[in-house]
Design a protein around this motif. Structure first.
Motif, PDB file in Angstrom:
ATOM      1  N   ARG A 176       0.818  -1.221   0.000  1.00  0.00           N
ATOM      2  CA  ARG A 176       0.000   0.000   0.000  1.00  0.00           C
ATOM      3  C   ARG A 176       0.850   1.269   0.000  1.00  0.00           C
ATOM      4  NH1 ARG A 176      -1.713   2.385   5.146  1.00  0.00           N
ATOM      5  NH2 ARG A 176      -0.568   1.501   6.896  1.00  0.00           N
ATOM      6  N   PHE A 177       2.099   1.148   0.391  1.00  0.00           N
ATOM      7  CA  PHE A 177       2.997   2.305   0.356  1.00  0.00           C
ATOM      8  C   PHE A 177       3.640   2.481  -1.025  1.00  0.00           C
ATOM      9  CE2 PHE A 177       3.144   0.715   4.778  1.00  0.00           C
ATOM     10  CZ  PHE A 177       2.595   1.822   5.413  1.00  0.00           C
ATOM     11  N   MET A 178       3.426   1.500  -1.911  1.00  0.00           N
ATOM     12  CA  MET A 178       4.092   1.515  -3.218  1.00  0.00           C
ATOM     13  C   MET A 178       3.138   1.811  -4.376  1.00  0.00           C
ATOM     14  SD  MET A 178       7.067   0.838  -2.079  1.00  0.00           S
ATOM     15  CE  MET A 178       7.937   0.702  -3.639  1.00  0.00           C
ATOM     16  N   TYR A 179       1.837   1.953  -4.095  1.00  0.00           N
ATOM     17  CA  TYR A 179       0.880   2.188  -5.174  1.00  0.00           C
ATOM     18  C   TYR A 179       1.207   3.487  -5.910  1.00  0.00           C
ATOM     19  CZ  TYR A 179      -1.956  -1.474  -3.059  1.00  0.00           C
ATOM     20  OH  TYR A 179      -2.412  -2.666  -2.553  1.00  0.00           O
ATOM     21  N   GLY A 180       1.010   3.442  -7.226  1.00  0.00           N
ATOM     22  CA  GLY A 180       1.318   4.591  -8.057  1.00  0.00           C
ATOM     23  C   GLY A 180       2.709   4.557  -8.641  1.00  0.00           C
ATOM     24  N   ARG A 181       3.539   3.632  -8.192  1.00  0.00           N
ATOM     25  CA  ARG A 181       4.888   3.511  -8.744  1.00  0.00           C
ATOM     26  C   ARG A 181       4.842   2.794 -10.093  1.00  0.00           C
ATOM     27  NH1 ARG A 181       8.704   4.083  -4.526  1.00  0.00           N
ATOM     28  NH2 ARG A 181       7.727   5.364  -2.902  1.00  0.00           N
ATOM     29  N   ASP A 182       5.958   2.863 -10.794  1.00  0.00           N
ATOM     30  CA  ASP A 182       6.079   2.173 -12.075  1.00  0.00           C
ATOM     31  C   ASP A 182       5.907   0.669 -11.888  1.00  0.00           C
ATOM     32  OD1 ASP A 182       8.013   0.804 -14.264  1.00  0.00           O
ATOM     33  OD2 ASP A 182       7.226   2.694 -15.038  1.00  0.00           O
ATOM     34  N   GLU A 183       5.338  -0.006 -12.913  1.00  0.00           N
ATOM     35  CA  GLU A 183       5.087  -1.447 -12.825  1.00  0.00           C
ATOM     36  C   GLU A 183       6.373  -2.240 -12.616  1.00  0.00           C
ATOM     37  OE1 GLU A 183       2.718  -2.989 -15.979  1.00  0.00           O
ATOM     38  OE2 GLU A 183       1.153  -1.473 -15.756  1.00  0.00           O
TER      39      GLU A 183
END
Length: 298
Positions: free
Chosen positions: A92-99
């Motif tokens: 949940r702290f990594m959402y929005g990062r590159d795939e």
């Protein structure tokens, strides 16, 4: 005739196992756009939890048929707990990062969970043969099948039917499809995307653990089984198209039947055929057989 029956049945059994393994992986990617390599560790956790719990149950001499309930319950609880911890504690702290970043994060989680599994269960193999032998065998002419293997086909059909019904006929399923189609618009319309992510990830983890539990009576549960299975599951979802449950069904059938033909006629090609099929499909359909059209935002 019996040779053909053996090939088709072996292919369907293996395809059923493949679909159960890959269903959670493709569901998580479809909703969250995360290729979750830690899916293999959820599978391993389910296998270890099921094998250890069922082993204790059968050793205590309780009613044998209750072992199936223990097998499945242990895996479902373990899969839900571990996947929830991973999603709330890390992802949940990594959402929005590159795939690619998310891929590396889940790969790191895979490595850490594999070591954690060794700390909890050790490195010795776990074997729980009773659920497999309890159902006996079915004789069809010259061919003999284990009823447990045939039960895997029923389990895969039930899971596929349940997923299809949930996605098409229920309100949460339709909301989930809205998130799949357009995450930003779904959030603007009031859908709790964060909650949807949690539920989806836990369902994916539970499906992986369930696959591990169903596999535990078939093999020795040893360190590294999660790493082995994620490669095969990845091949299946790539063939069918990332994010497509129907694609996972078709991909599993293609791989399962191709492998069965190889095992019976060209056993030296058993390991090659899965990746050969994947290469052939990707050469013709680079995004898989059932990949949806990518939305272009302007």
């Amino acid at each position: 005739m019996f040779k053909l029956l053996a090939i088709v049945t072996d292919g369907l059994i293996y395809a059923s196992w493949l679909f159960i393994v890959a269903a959670g992986l493709t569901l998580v990617y479809g909703v969250m756009k995360i290729l979750n390599l830690a899916h293999g560790s959820f599978y391993a956790v389910g296998a270890y939890a099921a094998a250890s719990a069922a082993g204790v149950y059968f050793a205590a001499g309780y009613v044998p048929w209750g072992g199936y309930l223990v097998l499945l319950t242990a895996a479902l609880v373990a899969g839900a707990a571990v996947s929830l911890l991973v999603e709330r504690g890390v992802l949940r702290f990594m959402y929005g990062r590159d795939e690619v970043v998310m891929l590396l994060v889940t790969y790191a989680l895979l490595l850490m969970l594999e070591d954690l599994i060794k700390l909890v269960w050790g490195v010795n193999p776990y074997m729980v043969y009773q659920p497999y032998s309890l159902l006996g065998r079915l004789q069809v002419g010259e061919v003999s099948f284990a009823r447990y293997d045939l039960a895997l086909i029923g389990a895969a059909v039930a899971i596929a039917g349940l997923l299809a019904w949930a996605l098409k006929r229920t309100r949460p399923g339709r909301l989930l499809k809205a998130v799949i189609c357009d995450r930003e618009m779904a959030a603007a319309l009031g859908i709790d995307v964060s909650r949807t992510f949690v539920i989806t990830f836990v369902i994916g983890g539970v499906l992986a653990a369930l696959a591990g539990a169903l596999t535990a009576p078939l093999v020795s549960v040893v360190p590294g089984i999660g790493v082995e299975v994620i490669v095969i599951a990845f091949a299946v979802v790539v063939i069918g198209g990332l994010g497509s449950v129907a694609g996972a069904v078709v991909g599993a059938l293609i791989v399962g039947l191709s492998r069965a033909v190889a095992v019976h006629f060209f056993p030296e090609l058993e390991l090659f055929v899965i990746y050969g099929v994947m290469s052939a499909v990707l050469a013709l359909r680079p995004h898989g057989l059932f990949a949806g059209a990518a939305a272009r935002k302007i």
